[in-house]
Design an enzyme around this catalytic site. Structure first.
Site, PDB file in Angstrom:
ATOM      1  N   ALA A 221     -27.344  11.454 -37.946  1.00 25.33           N
ATOM      2  CA  ALA A 221     -26.440  10.308 -37.975  1.00 25.33           C
ATOM      3  C   ALA A 221     -25.458  10.532 -39.118  1.00 25.33           C
ATOM      4  CB  ALA A 221     -27.241   9.034 -38.196  1.00 25.33           C
TER       5      ALA A 221
ATOM      6  N   GLY B 109     -31.040  12.227 -36.532  1.00 27.13           N
ATOM      7  CA  GLY B 109     -30.607  11.600 -35.276  1.00 27.13           C
ATOM      8  C   GLY B 109     -30.202  12.630 -34.232  1.00 27.13           C
TER       9      GLY B 109
ATOM     10  N   GLU C  42     -33.343  13.551 -32.704  1.00 26.09           N
ATOM     11  CA  GLU C  42     -33.784  12.423 -31.858  1.00 26.09           C
ATOM     12  C   GLU C  42     -32.999  12.386 -30.553  1.00 26.09           C
ATOM     13  OE1 GLU C  42     -33.412   9.509 -35.063  1.00 26.09           O
ATOM     14  OE2 GLU C  42     -35.546   9.087 -34.862  1.00 26.09           O
TER      15      GLU C  42
ATOM     16  N   GLU D  38     -34.790  13.185 -42.982  1.00 20.31           N
ATOM     17  CA  GLU D  38     -34.649  11.794 -43.444  1.00 20.31           C
ATOM     18  C   GLU D  38     -35.397  11.528 -44.743  1.00 20.31           C
ATOM     19  OE1 GLU D  38     -34.791  12.653 -40.302  1.00 20.31           O
ATOM     20  OE2 GLU D  38     -33.781  11.191 -39.004  1.00 20.31           O
TER      21      GLU D  38
HETATM   22  N1  DAK Z   1     -23.383  13.019 -41.925  1.00 20.87           N
HETATM   23  C1  DAK Z   1     -22.120  13.154 -42.360  1.00 20.87           C
HETATM   24  N2  DAK Z   1     -21.531  14.347 -42.616  1.00 20.87           N
HETATM   25  C2  DAK Z   1     -22.259  15.454 -42.408  1.00 20.87           C
HETATM   26  C3  DAK Z   1     -23.596  15.381 -41.936  1.00 20.87           C
HETATM   27  C4  DAK Z   1     -24.163  14.092 -41.669  1.00 20.87           C
HETATM   28  N3  DAK Z   1     -25.395  13.940 -41.199  1.00 20.87           N
HETATM   29  N4  DAK Z   1     -24.064  16.652 -41.830  1.00 20.87           N
HETATM   30  C5  DAK Z   1     -23.050  17.465 -42.204  1.00 20.87           C
HETATM   31  N5  DAK Z   1     -21.952  16.755 -42.556  1.00 20.87           N
HETATM   32  C6  DAK Z   1     -20.668  17.260 -43.009  1.00 20.87           C
HETATM   33  C7  DAK Z   1     -20.758  17.772 -44.445  1.00 20.87           C
HETATM   34  O1  DAK Z   1     -20.638  16.705 -45.359  1.00 20.87           O
HETATM   35  C8  DAK Z   1     -19.549  18.709 -44.473  1.00 20.87           C
HETATM   36  O2  DAK Z   1     -18.387  17.940 -44.608  1.00 20.87           O
HETATM   37  P1  DAK Z   1     -17.204  18.382 -45.663  1.00 20.87           P
HETATM   38  O3  DAK Z   1     -17.888  18.512 -46.974  1.00 20.87           O
HETATM   39  O4  DAK Z   1     -16.712  19.702 -45.107  1.00 20.87           O
HETATM   40  O5  DAK Z   1     -16.201  17.273 -45.558  1.00 20.87           O
HETATM   41  C9  DAK Z   1     -19.536  19.308 -43.077  1.00 20.87           C
HETATM   42  O6  DAK Z   1     -20.304  18.416 -42.266  1.00 20.87           O
HETATM   43  C10 DAK Z   1     -20.166  20.694 -43.015  1.00 20.87           C
HETATM   44  O7  DAK Z   1     -21.454  20.604 -43.604  1.00 20.87           O
HETATM   45  P2  DAK Z   1     -21.949  21.534 -44.821  1.00 20.87           P
HETATM   46  O8  DAK Z   1     -20.778  22.027 -45.600  1.00 20.87           O
HETATM   47  O9  DAK Z   1     -22.993  20.764 -45.541  1.00 20.87           O
HETATM   48  O10 DAK Z   1     -22.581  22.751 -44.008  1.00 20.87           O
HETATM   49  P3  DAK Z   1     -23.795  23.676 -44.467  1.00 20.87           P
HETATM   50  O11 DAK Z   1     -23.882  24.740 -43.429  1.00 20.87           O
HETATM   51  O12 DAK Z   1     -23.663  24.084 -45.888  1.00 20.87           O
HETATM   52  O13 DAK Z   1     -25.089  22.752 -44.354  1.00 20.87           O
HETATM   53  C11 DAK Z   1     -26.560  21.178 -43.261  1.00 20.87           C
HETATM   54  C12 DAK Z   1     -25.464  22.291 -43.111  1.00 20.87           C
HETATM   55  C13 DAK Z   1     -26.855  20.634 -41.862  1.00 20.87           C
HETATM   56  C14 DAK Z   1     -27.833  21.806 -43.851  1.00 20.87           C
HETATM   57  C15 DAK Z   1     -26.025  20.077 -44.226  1.00 20.87           C
HETATM   58  O14 DAK Z   1     -24.724  19.698 -43.779  1.00 20.87           O
HETATM   59  C16 DAK Z   1     -26.900  18.859 -44.241  1.00 20.87           C
HETATM   60  O15 DAK Z   1     -27.934  18.836 -44.925  1.00 20.87           O
HETATM   61  N6  DAK Z   1     -26.479  17.770 -43.530  1.00 20.87           N
HETATM   62  C17 DAK Z   1     -27.191  16.523 -43.530  1.00 20.87           C
HETATM   63  C18 DAK Z   1     -28.401  16.608 -42.641  1.00 20.87           C
HETATM   64  C19 DAK Z   1     -29.201  15.302 -42.627  1.00 20.87           C
HETATM   65  O16 DAK Z   1     -29.725  14.856 -43.655  1.00 20.87           O
HETATM   66  N7  DAK Z   1     -29.296  14.685 -41.433  1.00 20.87           N
HETATM   67  C20 DAK Z   1     -30.118  13.533 -41.226  1.00 20.87           C
HETATM   68  C21 DAK Z   1     -29.297  12.287 -41.451  1.00 20.87           C
HETATM   69  S1  DAK Z   1     -30.313  10.817 -41.300  1.00 20.87           S
HETATM   70  C22 DAK Z   1     -30.006   4.933 -36.372  1.00 20.87           C
HETATM   71  C23 DAK Z   1     -30.309   5.977 -35.505  1.00 20.87           C
HETATM   72  C24 DAK Z   1     -30.542   7.252 -36.041  1.00 20.87           C
HETATM   73  C25 DAK Z   1     -30.456   7.460 -37.405  1.00 20.87           C
HETATM   74  C26 DAK Z   1     -30.141   6.427 -38.252  1.00 20.87           C
HETATM   75  C27 DAK Z   1     -29.907   5.147 -37.740  1.00 20.87           C
HETATM   76  N8  DAK Z   1     -29.752   3.587 -35.865  1.00 20.87           N
HETATM   77  C28 DAK Z   1     -29.750   3.411 -34.400  1.00 20.87           C
HETATM   78  C29 DAK Z   1     -29.445   2.537 -36.684  1.00 20.87           C
HETATM   79  C30 DAK Z   1     -30.640   8.819 -37.906  1.00 20.87           C
HETATM   80  C31 DAK Z   1     -30.578   9.152 -39.219  1.00 20.87           C
HETATM   81  C32 DAK Z   1     -30.278  10.511 -39.630  1.00 20.87           C
HETATM   82  O17 DAK Z   1     -29.974  11.368 -38.829  1.00 20.87           O
END
Ligand code: DAK
Length: 258
Positions: free
Chosen positions: A66, A109, A112, A132
């Protein structure tokens, strides 16, 4: 067809394709995008010309979760009022086969979303995980439930607690994905499989899906009774007569989905 901002929707014969399209943020799922995905899935579900749906991501990921920027300031009341989970529930209610074609990251997400698909084809570079816990939260769109039902309690807990990525190979080993393929043939192989499904009797596909999803939720006897009703129901279809007559007449069946 509806206009979309964050996804690309197209068809090829009887297959409907939905491609997540925010490659600059690894297809991070913002709320509009989730709404668009459901809308497109439901449009394909209603379209009699479409027999199966393929979901994939553009750029170097399926979806990295997400959109963290969008949810960073959320609070429980806002989440309740937005009622976003409603869209996720609707994804789980699609009647046609949905096949996910996953390459690169499928995190949070994004994982998911992949788990909402009926079948998953994964590129060898696919990477599944629930990070998460590193954000101080937990999966909320089915992750703890669907993963546990697929791989069992102990393995699911390990992955959910550590928040570390699962390789495509491990995902295959634990029954999370159906097939592992080279990245360059992911779409080709997934589409080939979808086309195979498209040749099957549509009502059978639909009621088999309904019955298998039921099996995940209910005790055996209840599931058997549910299965039996669906079995009877297919004997009311023209396709049952066509399928059996075609066998007897030694010809190819021509299914209509009726
Ligand atoms: N959100 C926003 N931006 C993201 C992102 C994310 N989840 N994942 C990546 N990006 C963005 C990065 O910020 C970066 O943007 P800029 O800095 O270039 O502006 C760009 O994508 C490229 O990413 P990286 O530069 O970080 O690329 P790397 O290869 O170095 O790293 C990575 C890739 C996937 C390891 C890293 O980007 C990362 O750790 N991303 C976050 C992963 C994460 O924590 N995902 C889980 C999020 S929590 C809901 C339903 C579902 C959910 C919530 C609520 N409801 C129905 C209410 C689900 C929650 C989640 O998914």
């Amino acid at each position: 067809m509806t206009e979309y901002r964050f996804i690309v929707v197209n068809t090829d014969g009887e297959i409907g394709f939905i491609t997540l399209n925010r490659p600059e943020v690894l297809n991070a799922l913002n709320r509009t995008m989730v709404t668009e995905i459901v809308t497109a899935m439901e449009e394909f579900d209603r379209n009699n010309n479409i027999k199966a749906i393929v979901l994939s991501g553009s750029g170097r990921a399926f979806a990295a979760g997400a959109d963290i920027n969008e949810m960073a300031d959320d609070d429980p009341i806002r989440l309740e009022l937005l009622n976003q989970f409603h869209f996720w529930d609707r994804m789980g209610a699609i009647k046609k086969p949905v096949i996910g074609a996953v390459h690169g990251f499928a995190l949070g997400g994004g994982f998911e979303l992949a788990l909402c698909c009926d079948l998953l084809f994964a590129a060898e570079n696919a990477n599944f995980g629930f990070p998460e816990i590193s954000l101080g939260v937990m999966p909320g769109a089915g992750g703890t439930q669907r993963l546990t039902k697929l791989m069992g309690k102990t393995k699911a807990l390990e992955w959910l607690w550590l928040g570390e990525p699962m390789s495509a190979k491990e995902a295959l080993q634990y029954g999370v994905v159906n097939r592992l393929v080279a990245p360059e043939v992911l779409m080709e192989e997934t589409t080939r499989f979808a086309r195979k499904l498209a040749k099957k009797a549509p009502l059978s596909l639909r009621l088999i899906k309904e019955s298998v999803l039921k099996a995940v939720d209910v005790p055996l006897l209840e599931g058997m009774q549910f299965e039996r009703k669906n079995f009877y129901l297919l004997f009311a279809s023209r396709d049952q007569k066509e399928g059996m007559n075609a066998f007897i007449e030694k010809r190819q069946a021509n299914f209509e989905g009726r």
